[in-house]
Design an enzyme around this catalytic site. Sequence first.
Site, PDB file in Angstrom:
ATOM      1  N   ASP A  56      -7.025   3.116  -3.206  1.00 54.79           N
ATOM      2  CA  ASP A  56      -7.663   3.172  -1.615  1.00 54.79           C
ATOM      3  C   ASP A  56      -7.867   4.642  -1.420  1.00 54.79           C
ATOM      4  OD1 ASP A  56      -8.712   2.839   0.842  1.00 54.79           O
ATOM      5  OD2 ASP A  56      -7.113   1.885   1.829  1.00 54.79           O
ATOM      6  N   ASP A  80     -13.612  -1.673   2.992  1.00 54.87           N
ATOM      7  CA  ASP A  80     -12.664  -1.694   4.166  1.00 54.87           C
ATOM      8  C   ASP A  80     -13.370  -1.177   5.619  1.00 54.87           C
ATOM      9  OD1 ASP A  80     -10.779  -1.645   6.028  1.00 54.87           O
ATOM     10  OD2 ASP A  80      -9.279  -0.313   4.750  1.00 54.87           O
ATOM     11  N   LYS A 137      -2.623   5.040  -2.673  1.00 54.21           N
ATOM     12  CA  LYS A 137      -3.668   5.833  -1.823  1.00 54.21           C
ATOM     13  C   LYS A 137      -4.130   6.843  -2.878  1.00 54.21           C
ATOM     14  CE  LYS A 137      -3.915   3.734   2.148  1.00 54.21           C
ATOM     15  NZ  LYS A 137      -5.170   3.430   2.849  1.00 54.21           N
ATOM     16  N   GLY A 151      -3.832  -3.864   6.237  1.00 56.61           N
ATOM     17  CA  GLY A 151      -2.745  -3.577   7.133  1.00 56.61           C
ATOM     18  C   GLY A 151      -3.085  -2.108   7.895  1.00 56.61           C
ATOM     19  N   LYS A 206      -9.705  -6.791   7.978  1.00 52.50           N
ATOM     20  CA  LYS A 206      -8.632  -6.350   9.020  1.00 52.50           C
ATOM     21  C   LYS A 206      -9.185  -6.765  10.607  1.00 52.50           C
ATOM     22  CE  LYS A 206      -7.231  -2.171   6.611  1.00 52.50           C
ATOM     23  NZ  LYS A 206      -7.534  -0.627   6.507  1.00 52.50           N
ATOM     24  N   SER A 222       0.876  -1.111   0.017  1.00 51.20           N
ATOM     25  CA  SER A 222      -0.034   0.160  -0.080  1.00 51.20           C
ATOM     26  C   SER A 222       0.955   1.003   0.102  1.00 51.20           C
ATOM     27  CB  SER A 222      -0.746  -0.099   1.409  1.00 51.20           C
ATOM     28  OG  SER A 222      -1.690   1.154   1.223  1.00 51.20           O
ATOM     29  N   LYS A 229      -1.245  -1.155  -4.148  1.00 53.28           N
ATOM     30  CA  LYS A 229      -2.317  -0.266  -4.156  1.00 53.28           C
ATOM     31  C   LYS A 229      -1.922   1.275  -3.687  1.00 53.28           C
ATOM     32  CE  LYS A 229      -4.417   0.020   0.310  1.00 53.28           C
ATOM     33  NZ  LYS A 229      -5.345  -0.661   1.421  1.00 53.28           N
ATOM     34  N   GLU A 246     -10.896   0.769  -3.412  1.00 52.24           N
ATOM     35  CA  GLU A 246     -11.228   0.283  -1.880  1.00 52.24           C
ATOM     36  C   GLU A 246     -12.105   1.640  -1.416  1.00 52.24           C
ATOM     37  OE1 GLU A 246      -7.861  -1.011   0.034  1.00 52.24           O
ATOM     38  OE2 GLU A 246      -8.395  -0.839   1.871  1.00 52.24           O
TER      39      GLU A 246
HETATM   40  O1  OSB Z   1      -7.061   1.907   4.635  1.00 50.15           O
HETATM   41  O2  OSB Z   1      -5.933   0.139   4.490  1.00 50.15           O
HETATM   42  C1  OSB Z   1      -5.992   1.198   4.947  1.00 50.15           C
HETATM   43  C2  OSB Z   1      -2.978   2.380   6.807  1.00 50.15           C
HETATM   44  C3  OSB Z   1      -3.408   2.924   8.030  1.00 50.15           C
HETATM   45  C4  OSB Z   1      -4.932   3.121   7.735  1.00 50.15           C
HETATM   46  C5  OSB Z   1      -5.648   2.475   6.683  1.00 50.15           C
HETATM   47  C6  OSB Z   1      -5.236   2.084   5.758  1.00 50.15           C
HETATM   48  C7  OSB Z   1      -3.794   1.773   5.839  1.00 50.15           C
HETATM   49  C8  OSB Z   1      -3.056   1.175   4.600  1.00 50.15           C
HETATM   50  C9  OSB Z   1      -1.565   0.666   5.141  1.00 50.15           C
HETATM   51  O3  OSB Z   1      -3.487   1.035   3.616  1.00 50.15           O
HETATM   52  C10 OSB Z   1      -1.449  -0.892   5.048  1.00 50.15           C
HETATM   53  C11 OSB Z   1      -0.174  -1.203   5.423  1.00 50.15           C
HETATM   54  O4  OSB Z   1       0.663  -1.252   4.860  1.00 50.15           O
HETATM   55  O5  OSB Z   1      -0.208  -1.561   6.660  1.00 50.15           O
HETATM   56 MG    MG Z   2      -8.088   0.714   3.202  1.00 52.05          MG
END
Ligand code: OSB
Ligand code: MG
Length: 374
Positions: free
Chosen positions: A188, A238, A163, A290, A262, A135, A161, A213
């Site tokens: 995402d 999510d 952001k 994550g 999660k 991510s 992925k 996402e």
């Molecule tokens: O939306 O998946 C998410 C990190 C913090 C809060 C929300 C998210 C995330 C990530 C990071 O996408 C995922 C990771 O590398 O742990």
């Molecule tokens: Mg997410």
Amino acid sequence: MKVESLCLRELRMRLKSPFETSFGVTQDRRILLVEIVCDGVSGWGEITAGETPSFNSETTETAWHVVSEFIAPRLAGKQLDFARDFPTLFAGIRGHQMAKAGVENALWDAEAKQANVPLAKLIGGTLERIACGVSLGIRSDAKALVATVEKELASGYRRIKLKIKPGKDLEFVAAVRHAFPEILLSVDANSAYTLADTPHLKRLDQFNLLMIEQPLGWDDIYSHARLQGQLETAICLDECITNAQHAASALELRACRIINIKLGRVGGHTEARKVHDVCRSVGIPVWCGGMLEAGVGRAHNIAMSALPGFTLPGDVSASQRYWHEDIIEPEVTVSPDGTIAVSGEPGIGCAVRRELVETLTVRRRDWKPGSITA
Ligand code: OSB
Ligand code: MG
């Protein structure tokens, strides 16, 4: 399992680099670790709440409060048959899934260690290796993002992925897709858009994304159903999915075609497995999300990802992408084919580096049966 003692600690850990999402930038993590001793065996859990109530309503501070005031004092001295009995015992606490998950997962680790089996096996996992993606946080320019993607692909990661948020979306996705026409690519938004953005979000359909996402409201399954009906690309939920009932509702409403699971968001391994089972029964793929976890949380994520419905690469990646030094041994490593081996050792399958944990601890509270506090 007799709960002999509980220990809650807060650790300060600095990420190697800041991570930017639509709701803000994180670099200094405040991580809560739970250690529970059952019949002489230590089980470990990590509370994945953020520093601010931006992803969900929990924070490090609310989790500390809920565990200290409402969970630990009642759990110390309790006799449980199984870790899976924890949610019923604490059903009186509404919400606070991340706080509860950290405690429940520590019980799961203890139970697996007592049974001398890997946690992945105890929860019903069948996979020996799990597929990994990364991510990537929001960047200032598209060129820098493309260079990062190239590096992650060279390490073997199987899905990228990105952001996104309004103003940091189409241009970035276009640049990455242009540079890598064939890769598994997803985005995402962490709830950064509204239904009024539908025409804009439809423009993402041209990039052959694996999924979009959580584009809309964090607690709004209904609007995702409206949007999914107008998008070709699969929506993955999510934030919206905090239990198996929500997953069933979302799928019945056709609000998404993929679900990110999660452990913290749904309240621990017991509920996570239920979400997995709901999805699997209707052929909906799941993957492990994550929360920028330290090693204990990461090890629990790997165990969960061994369940057979985890057919898409998750956000569980190598310790060294996040930390100069992780708190577990061995650290999580990813092989050149972009997979992580599920540990064959009992419990979460790694040792907690107690000396390092001690160094990183900024506060600690202990409970033993009969003691009011310690
Ligand atoms: O939306 O998946 C998410 C990190 C913090 C809060 C929300 C998210 C995330 C990530 C990071 O996408 C995922 C990771 O590398 O742990
Ligand atoms: Mg997410």
